[in-house]
Design an enzyme around this catalytic site. Sequence first.
Site, short mmCIF file in Angstrom:
data_model
loop_
_atom_site.label_atom_id
_atom_site.label_comp_id
_atom_site.label_asym_id
_atom_site.label_seq_id
_atom_site.Cartn_x
_atom_site.Cartn_y
_atom_site.Cartn_z
N LYS A 1 0.84 -1.20 0.00
CA LYS A 1 0.00 0.00 0.00
C LYS A 1 0.87 1.25 0.00
CE LYS A 1 -4.01 2.00 2.45
NZ LYS A 1 -4.86 1.93 3.66
N SER B 1 -9.90 0.10 6.90
CA SER B 1 -9.31 0.19 5.57
C SER B 1 -8.70 -1.09 5.04
CB SER B 1 -8.24 1.29 5.56
OG SER B 1 -8.86 2.55 5.60
N SER C 1 -9.80 2.53 2.81
CA SER C 1 -8.91 3.18 1.88
C SER C 1 -8.02 2.24 1.08
CB SER C 1 -8.00 4.14 2.65
OG SER C 1 -7.14 3.42 3.52
#
Lengths: 501, 512
Positions: free
Chosen positions: B78, B177, B153
Amino acid sequence: MAKAELMDFDKALELFEPVLGFEVHVELNTKTKMFSDAPNFFGGEPNTNITPLDLGLPGSLPVVNEQAVRYSISLGLALGCSIAESSRFARKNYYYPDTPKNYQISQFDEPIAYDGNVEVELADGRKFQISIERAHMEEDAGKLTHIGGSTGRIQGADYSLVDYNRAGVPLVEIVTNMIFGAEKDAPELAKAYVSAIRDIVVSLGISDAKMERGNLRCDANISLSPRGSGKLGTRTETKNVNSLRSVERAIRYEIQRQAAILAKGGTILQETRHWHEDTGVTSAGRPKSDADDYRYFPEPDLLPVVPGAELIEQLRLALPEAPAIRRRRLKEAWSFTDLEFQDVLNSGLLVEVEETVAAGASAQSARKWWTGEIARLANIAGVDASTLVSPLHVSELIALIESGDLTDRLARQVLEGVVAGEGAPHEVVDARGLKVVSDDGALIAAIDEALAAQPDVLAKIRDGKVQAAGAVIGAVMKAMRGSADAARVRELVLERAAVTE
Amino acid sequence: MSLIYLSAAELSAKLGSGEVSSVEATQAHLDRITAVDGDVHAFLHINAEALKTAADVDARRAAGEQLGELAGVPIAIKDVLCTIGMPSTAGSRILEGWIPPYDATVVSRLRAANLIPLGKTNMDEFAMGSSTEHSAYGPTHNPWDLERIPGGSGGGSAAAVAAFEAPIALGSDTGGSIRQPAAVTGSVGVKPTYGSVSRYGAIALASSLDQVGPVSRTVLDSALVHDIIGGHDPRDSTSLKDTWPSFAAAARAGATAESLKGLRVGVVKQLDAPGFQDGVKLRFHESLAMMEEAGAEIVEVSAPNFEYAVAAYYLILPAEASSNLARFDSVRFGLRVNPAGGGTVEDVMAATRGAGFGAEVKRRIILGTYALSAGYYDEYYGSAQKVRTLIQRDFDAAFAQVDVLVSPSAPTTAFKLGEKIDDPLAMYLNDVTTIPANLAGIPGMGLPIGLAPEDGLPVGLQIMAPARADDRLYKLGATLERMLEEKWGHTLLSQAPNLTPTEMFAASEGAV
């Protein structure tokens, strides 16, 4: 910087009562910074003593320097404070380019030390109690250099450079409660207070404590209360006060400046003011109101500091004697006059004299050598006297004088040798052959020769004019190149004069 | 069988036996990215060094070096995590092109374990969002339906594993997330116990809530990644000093468990709400029935303060974020925007932040600044912290009765891109199920439990355990995964539509 209108100091004191308050920042001399493992070293190439944290890089995290915590606890204890069982770091949020994260990690509602007291002594011996509100840990900011413009200040500069080497250096901020009743002594009290704090941190060994280098910084708050009004005035906070002398001068100046404004019916702006050492005035900084909102909140990247009762007790037991008490004790033990003791203090050689005495020397001799010949040599070399020679060697030197092995003059030569790195005093004595001659044979030969060379003197001595012997003694001392005990020479001169035909 | 459909554990077995090289495995995933990521947009950056690193691992293996279990396995990272040699933007324009001089601890642990970083995955800007629509670089698309959100997210990491662009990935979870994207993409994700995985080098959203964790297609793979990235890190002061059991061992034990006898499973009444989508409720209750049938005791527990969780979260998070994001000021790194005609440093900071931050980031900075302001602090931030304590007490009370808690991972399946973008409140409510675990610091896992009949989209189950009992998630998760796949006769992700015509055959062949 234009000088503001000032009121006569005594007149100002007639009309107003000064109320003081101090924030003293102490830079701790830990190996690494408060929250990063970058060297705690300000200076050198800009932006070299930094880690990602000291630049506020994304993802970087603070880790508390345990040594800084221990130093802060010791300082808190030395200030007579209570030490919090648990204290917390908080973020003080404000945007400024010398603050890499745009928040300073500080302590807010839970400082590590609180409710202390410092006794301050004025030159005439009167004592003041200064009440300490708190001492808290925080990190220093980077250093801005403003290029262009005339003042070197941010206003009017073309651009500014930032050095983050200082960003993150551990600080303890010591905050006093409001100080009432200083009256005309306010300037001197201010100086004495900062001096007392400096002595304390030096005795603890936790800071280099050099005001000119910013290791110790004082923000002086002052306001004037009109006599009989019972109301506090609006305060100003004077920064950039980089010496004890400036602390005193800045307070005096602010009292006179504020009094002049108030007497004319004007109002004091709540603001920071900058002290200018060269011109001896303060100038307006930024407005500061109690409504300044730093949006403090507990620092979520750090756990509370919980030192444990055992560590606090251990640090308490390890505390050195309080400087004020220590001074009183030493002055008495050494039987120094005020002047003699002040001489030692002003030379900053208290520790050296103390250690020399501890090594066996008499206090008077230790004082005489340190503040005299050693200080003189240091002055010539442009270094601190303490770096020239060790107390142990000074003590040895004094012992050699007292045993009669060295004269003062010889001892000065030996000292030169010691300073030059030729070894301990006795080694220099041996190597340079400087020992007092106590072999009477050599002396008698020299005396007989001198007497023979000056028959008129011999006659005078024989006539009972003993003071005439001085000329012969001088000649003998010269012949022995100083390595003779003058008293013994005199004895022998009289003896030889009596027997010589 | 194409290498991209293998789990990390399966791939590592083939790498270990020499049947497959890391270069081949890495190349297969890079090819897959080339083929489908134009549509999915899971990646913001592809690691140009991936094949070189893979070749190095192959060489070391050939030289007889003993390598870790996942050595040579590709992994997606990420973009919130700092990586040497790869831009780390956190999905924001303000960090466009910024290459950190250091690795996040989790990344350096991956490298030390010889995994192959494939690249950086898309995310909502600074992890603020539930859909990746707040990425400054355009949204990620859900591999199940390219018109829909992949969650957020960490939509990029979830979509990458769901689209077989990477077998495993790293995510970060501040309020869901990792778990919510897992739910809507049919993948697995774990938010570990707060403090069990280092946050050093994870670009902070809300420091007291953020936690890095694994994203994968199987429970075992998440456990294997967790074993590598977890454990104490002296660079993170909130890192726990515990020694942790092997989560892979827990997953393997769970996968072979005969029954769930003796396990007390709590259902949080407040997270089994009437407002949830029908298909979500259906699959959730089916999974409860399955657990009960396998011997678990299902207990309803009440967590009365969960009602305030979202409100408290949206005070604490913006407050911390407003401070964490203050450093993006153009002075030392990142974007710099000089206002026309020049100006003071404040003018440059303002112009930079104005241009560099997206609308959602600005919204939360304003919210957080307000919540921390003098005069409002007690009412907002202070009250929110009290709620947080109450929620922790609710969990304590619940875990006094049960071993694990379960809920749907998210109230709905994947919604359409654009559907909630103008309604922040609706977007925020999507995290109602996942937020309590972050507020309490406890671990949570999201794993797929079927498709909602009404839309054919994945539904996720959330398992929560007491702090430090992350192993319970892996054990129960692996048991459920096995039972469900036995019941279905295939993995859930094998039912995902094919992304490109050329991949159709491989997908249907490889997934069963």
